[in-house]
Design an enzyme around this catalytic site. Structure first.
Site, PDB file in Angstrom:
ATOM      1  N   ARG A  89      26.752 -12.416 -40.408  1.00 60.60           N
ATOM      2  CA  ARG A  89      28.073 -11.259 -40.182  1.00 60.60           C
ATOM      3  C   ARG A  89      29.065 -11.727 -41.186  1.00 60.60           C
ATOM      4  NH1 ARG A  89      25.831  -6.915 -38.177  1.00 60.60           N
ATOM      5  NH2 ARG A  89      24.979  -7.210 -36.067  1.00 60.60           N
ATOM      6  N   ALA A 101      20.237  -4.983 -31.704  1.00 56.95           N
ATOM      7  CA  ALA A 101      21.510  -3.984 -31.694  1.00 56.95           C
ATOM      8  C   ALA A 101      21.117  -2.977 -32.765  1.00 56.95           C
ATOM      9  CB  ALA A 101      22.817  -4.493 -31.310  1.00 56.95           C
ATOM     10  N   GLU A 118      15.417   0.132 -32.468  1.00 56.93           N
ATOM     11  CA  GLU A 118      16.248  -1.192 -32.778  1.00 56.93           C
ATOM     12  C   GLU A 118      15.278  -2.291 -32.256  1.00 56.93           C
ATOM     13  OE1 GLU A 118      18.349  -1.524 -34.991  1.00 56.93           O
ATOM     14  OE2 GLU A 118      18.986   0.571 -35.272  1.00 56.93           O
ATOM     15  N   GLU A 122      14.019  -4.757 -35.256  1.00 56.13           N
ATOM     16  CA  GLU A 122      15.083  -6.063 -35.435  1.00 56.13           C
ATOM     17  C   GLU A 122      13.904  -7.284 -34.694  1.00 56.13           C
ATOM     18  OE1 GLU A 122      18.626  -6.363 -34.287  1.00 56.13           O
ATOM     19  OE2 GLU A 122      19.464  -4.933 -35.764  1.00 56.13           O
ATOM     20  N   GLU A 170      19.087  -7.883 -42.470  1.00 61.43           N
ATOM     21  CA  GLU A 170      17.994  -7.962 -41.829  1.00 61.43           C
ATOM     22  C   GLU A 170      16.786  -8.692 -42.161  1.00 61.43           C
ATOM     23  OE1 GLU A 170      17.053  -4.013 -40.290  1.00 61.43           O
ATOM     24  OE2 GLU A 170      19.014  -3.914 -39.001  1.00 61.43           O
TER      25      GLU A 170
END
Length: 235
Positions: A89, A101, A118, A122, A170
Site C-alpha cells: 500500500r 477486498a 474479488e 485475489e 496484485e
C-alpha cells in the site's frame, strides 16, 4: 452524570439517515478511482440565517471485503484459519496483511457478486456458504466509502487453469492461511493495521461468542453511500 439513552426506549440503537440538503457542490479533483468534491450545506435546513458549512470529501464507489474461514484438523483438534493476502500500500509505504477486498467498480454487480469475484481474483478461492459479517464506513468524516465485509465458509481452491491473471500491485500478493487466534492477537497487539481485517476479525470473534445467531443473510440491506451504486438504507 445521568445516563442518556440514544434510543429513548423506542427502538434499537442505530445510526440515523438524516442527510442535509446540499446547497452547492463542485468536483474539485477528478481521480482515476475517486473524486474530491466540495459541498456546502446547513446543519439546520430551516434556519435560513445560518451560515452554510463547506466540507471537502472523497467521492468513493464503495468496496467489499471477504473473511474466508476454513477448519483444519491438528494434533490438538480442529483449528480455524483465515485467508490473508499481503499487499503493498503505497500511501503508507507498507505491505499489509489483508482480507481479500475490492472496489464496486463493475456496473450491474451486486455486493455478493463483487465479493465472489474479488475472492477469486485475489485469493484463487471460492466458497459455498456466505453471510454478511459487518458493515462500516472507512472514514465518515471525509469520505463516502462504505464497505461490507462478508463471511465465506466451505472454501475451496479454484483450479489453476481457471484462475485470474493478476497485475500491478496484485501480481506479487502472496496468500497465507493463518490461525484465527494468531490473527486476533496480531490485531490486538497492533501488528496488523488494514481496517477491513481489523473490523472483520473482531466481528468474527463477536459472532462466534454469540453462537453465530446474529449473522445476517448475504443480501441484507446495506448502509447508504450517497455517491455509490445500488445502496439502500435499512427500514
Amino acid at each position: 452524570m445521568p445516563e442518556i439513552s440514544a434510543c429513548a426506549g423506542r427502538s434499537p440503537l442505530r445510526d440515523l439517515h438524516v442527510p442535509r440538503p446540499v446547497k452547492k457542490s463542485k468536483t474539485v479533483y477528478e481521480g482515476r478511482v475517486w473524486d474530491i468534491a466540495r459541498e456546502s450545506f446547513r446543519m439546520d435546513p430551516e434556519h435560513k440565517g445560518q451560515d452554510p458549512l463547506t466540507r471537502e470529501l472523497m467521492v468513493h464507489p464503495g468496496a467489499v471485503a471477504v473473511l474466508a474461514v476454513r477448519t483444519q484438523l491438528s494434533t490438538v483438534g480442529p483449528r480455524e484459519q483465515v485467508a490473508l493476502v499481503r499487499q503493498y500500500r503505497h500511501p503508507v509505504g507498507m505491505e499489509l496483511w489483508e482480507v481479500p477486498a475490492g472496489l464496486r467498480d463493475v456496473d450491474g454487480e451486486d455486493l455478493h457478486q463483487v465479493a465472489v469475484r474479488e475472492l477469486a481474483e485475489e485469493a484463487d478461492l471460492r466458497a459455498r456458504e456466505w453471510h454478511t459479517l459487518v458493515d462500516y464506513y472507512t472514514s465518515p468524516g471525509g469520505s463516502t466509502e462504505a464497505i461490507r465485509v462478508f463471511l465465506a465458509r466451505q472454501v475451496e481452491e479454484i483450479p489453476e487453469a481457471e484462475r485470474h491473471a493478476r497485475t500491478d500491485e496484485e501480481a506479487a500478493m502472496p496468500l497465507a492461511w493463518v490461525g484465527l487466534d494468531e490473527v486476533t492477537d496480531a490485531v490486538l497487539d497492533g501488528r496488523v493495521h488494514n481496517p477491513s481485517t481489523v473490523v472483520a476479525i473482531l466481528a468474527l470473534g463477536a459472532h462466534r461468542a454469540q453462537g453465530w445467531r446474529r449473522l445476517r443473510p448475504v443480501d441484507a440491506p446495506f448502509v447508504p453511500d450517497r455517491h455509490g451504486p445500488g445502496a439502500d438504507w435499512p427500514a
